[in-house]
Design an enzyme around this catalytic site. Sequence first.
Site, PDB file in Angstrom:
ATOM      1  N   PRO A 188      38.770 -25.731-104.529  1.00 17.08           N
ATOM      2  CA  PRO A 188      38.015 -25.008-103.504  1.00 17.08           C
ATOM      3  C   PRO A 188      36.540 -25.429-103.449  1.00 17.08           C
ATOM      4  O   PRO A 188      35.846 -25.131-102.484  1.00 17.08           O
ATOM      5  CB  PRO A 188      38.155 -23.534-103.904  1.00 17.08           C
ATOM      6  CG  PRO A 188      38.719 -23.510-105.276  1.00 17.08           C
ATOM      7  CD  PRO A 188      39.276 -24.847-105.582  1.00 17.08           C
ATOM      8  N   ARG A 238      51.583 -39.350 -92.819  1.00 15.29           N
ATOM      9  CA  ARG A 238      51.827 -39.526 -91.376  1.00 15.29           C
ATOM     10  C   ARG A 238      51.065 -40.705 -90.798  1.00 15.29           C
ATOM     11  O   ARG A 238      51.381 -41.179 -89.709  1.00 15.29           O
ATOM     12  CB  ARG A 238      51.438 -38.243 -90.621  1.00 15.29           C
ATOM     13  CG  ARG A 238      52.298 -37.043 -90.975  1.00 15.29           C
ATOM     14  CD  ARG A 238      51.779 -35.777 -90.325  1.00 15.29           C
ATOM     15  NE  ARG A 238      51.721 -35.893 -88.870  1.00 15.29           N
ATOM     16  CZ  ARG A 238      52.780 -35.779 -88.076  1.00 15.29           C
ATOM     17  NH1 ARG A 238      53.960 -35.541 -88.584  1.00 15.29           N
ATOM     18  NH2 ARG A 238      52.654 -35.926 -86.771  1.00 15.29           N
ATOM     19  N   ASP A 253      47.641 -37.913 -81.228  1.00 13.65           N
ATOM     20  CA  ASP A 253      47.745 -36.525 -81.676  1.00 13.65           C
ATOM     21  C   ASP A 253      46.470 -35.802 -81.280  1.00 13.65           C
ATOM     22  O   ASP A 253      45.373 -36.281 -81.521  1.00 13.65           O
ATOM     23  CB  ASP A 253      47.935 -36.466 -83.203  1.00 13.65           C
ATOM     24  CG  ASP A 253      48.410 -35.102 -83.640  1.00 13.65           C
ATOM     25  OD1 ASP A 253      47.557 -34.223 -83.801  1.00 13.65           O
ATOM     26  OD2 ASP A 253      49.630 -34.938 -83.799  1.00 13.65           O
TER      27      ASP A 253
HETATM   28  N1  4GX Z   1      41.878 -26.214-101.651  1.00 15.39           N
HETATM   29  N2  4GX Z   1      42.746 -23.879-105.617  1.00 15.39           N
HETATM   30  C1  4GX Z   1      42.817 -25.389-107.560  1.00 15.39           C
HETATM   31  C2  4GX Z   1      42.169 -24.570-109.769  1.00 15.39           C
HETATM   32  C3  4GX Z   1      41.009 -25.504-109.758  1.00 15.39           C
HETATM   33  C4  4GX Z   1      39.699 -25.071-109.547  1.00 15.39           C
HETATM   34  C5  4GX Z   1      38.681 -25.999-109.563  1.00 15.39           C
HETATM   35  C6  4GX Z   1      40.276 -27.700-109.950  1.00 15.39           C
HETATM   36  C7  4GX Z   1      38.967 -27.307-109.794  1.00 15.39           C
HETATM   37  C8  4GX Z   1      42.243 -24.982-103.432  1.00 15.39           C
HETATM   38  C9  4GX Z   1      41.912 -24.973-102.068  1.00 15.39           C
HETATM   39  C10 4GX Z   1      42.360 -23.800-104.295  1.00 15.39           C
HETATM   40  C11 4GX Z   1      42.562 -22.732-106.494  1.00 15.39           C
HETATM   41  C12 4GX Z   1      43.434 -25.013-106.229  1.00 15.39           C
HETATM   42  C13 4GX Z   1      41.946 -23.149-107.816  1.00 15.39           C
HETATM   43  N3  4GX Z   1      41.288 -26.809-109.946  1.00 15.39           N
HETATM   44  N4  4GX Z   1      42.393 -26.247-103.758  1.00 15.39           N
HETATM   45  N5  4GX Z   1      42.696 -24.238-108.446  1.00 15.39           N
HETATM   46  N6  4GX Z   1      41.631 -23.894-101.295  1.00 15.39           N
HETATM   47  O1  4GX Z   1      42.061 -22.729-103.830  1.00 15.39           O
HETATM   48  O2  4GX Z   1      42.180 -27.004-102.677  1.00 15.39           O
END
Ligand code: 4GX
Length: 252
Positions: free
Chosen positions: A89, A153, A168
């Site tokens: 995130p 894709r 697209d």
């Molecule tokens: N878009 N998450 C990853 C654990 C984490 C946190 C920080 C690595 C670094 C998310 C999103 C997402 C929640 C996946 C926390 N891993 N990832 N996870 N939205 O919310 O990509």
Amino acid sequence: MTFDIVTIFPAMFEAALAAGVVGRAIDRRLLEVVVHDLRDFTTDRHRSVDDVPYGGGPGMVMKPEPIFKALDAIDERRGTPVTVLLMSPQGKPFTQRDAERLGAQEHVALLCGRYEGVDERVRSRVDEEVSIGDYVLSGGELPALVVLDAVARHVPGVVGDDQSVAEDSFSRGLLDFPHYTRPAVVGDLRVPDVLLSGNHQEIRRWRKQQSVERTLERRPDLLENAALDDEERQILNKIRSGVRAGGSNGRD
Ligand code: 4GX
């Protein structure tokens, strides 16, 4: 193109990668996807992938060594440069542009974090940290599947009609127009007459009008960078100056 996925939940990928466009592309060897179980790269009796955070606080952090070992194994297997993406995130928002760009890479690795995230030193091996949106998930597995699908894709041959990929609507920065199929009437819901008219010039124009109206109403931010053709630009200017050339659905 090859994808290597590093995860503690390899089972999450089985059904998703067997179905649809991606499943077919793997069968046809246009894509190779290898899912690596991070626990296979641990060395302790309990196969630990996480540990408590230095400095204290709640939650656990993913240990660096198993991840480094997994990435080493991937580098060795591929032999040529691998673009490593960390799902997070805290990452840059993943866009259609990124999907197009990454589709031209030979090898992409997708690192799926869990818990509070990964030890900061893992980022020394990461090329790009990407987020699929501003919400909190339980792990990087679903984001990895989203990124893989959107990137795949753009690999030649994966989608039957590359014309439809290139054109697209999202690639041009407009939302799609409404779609209908048979029957022409369901209860009191009718397919718009123009689509039954056989007048292809009018149909094209109506679809552009709908795309522009929808984008203006739902995602005006997209219009900042949209690659509009002359006709779409004209439609947009007309709407903005208050002229409603058809297409009003009576709800606005
Ligand atoms: N878009 N998450 C990853 C654990 C984490 C946190 C920080 C690595 C670094 C998310 C999103 C997402 C929640 C996946 C926390 N891993 N990832 N996870 N939205 O919310 O990509």
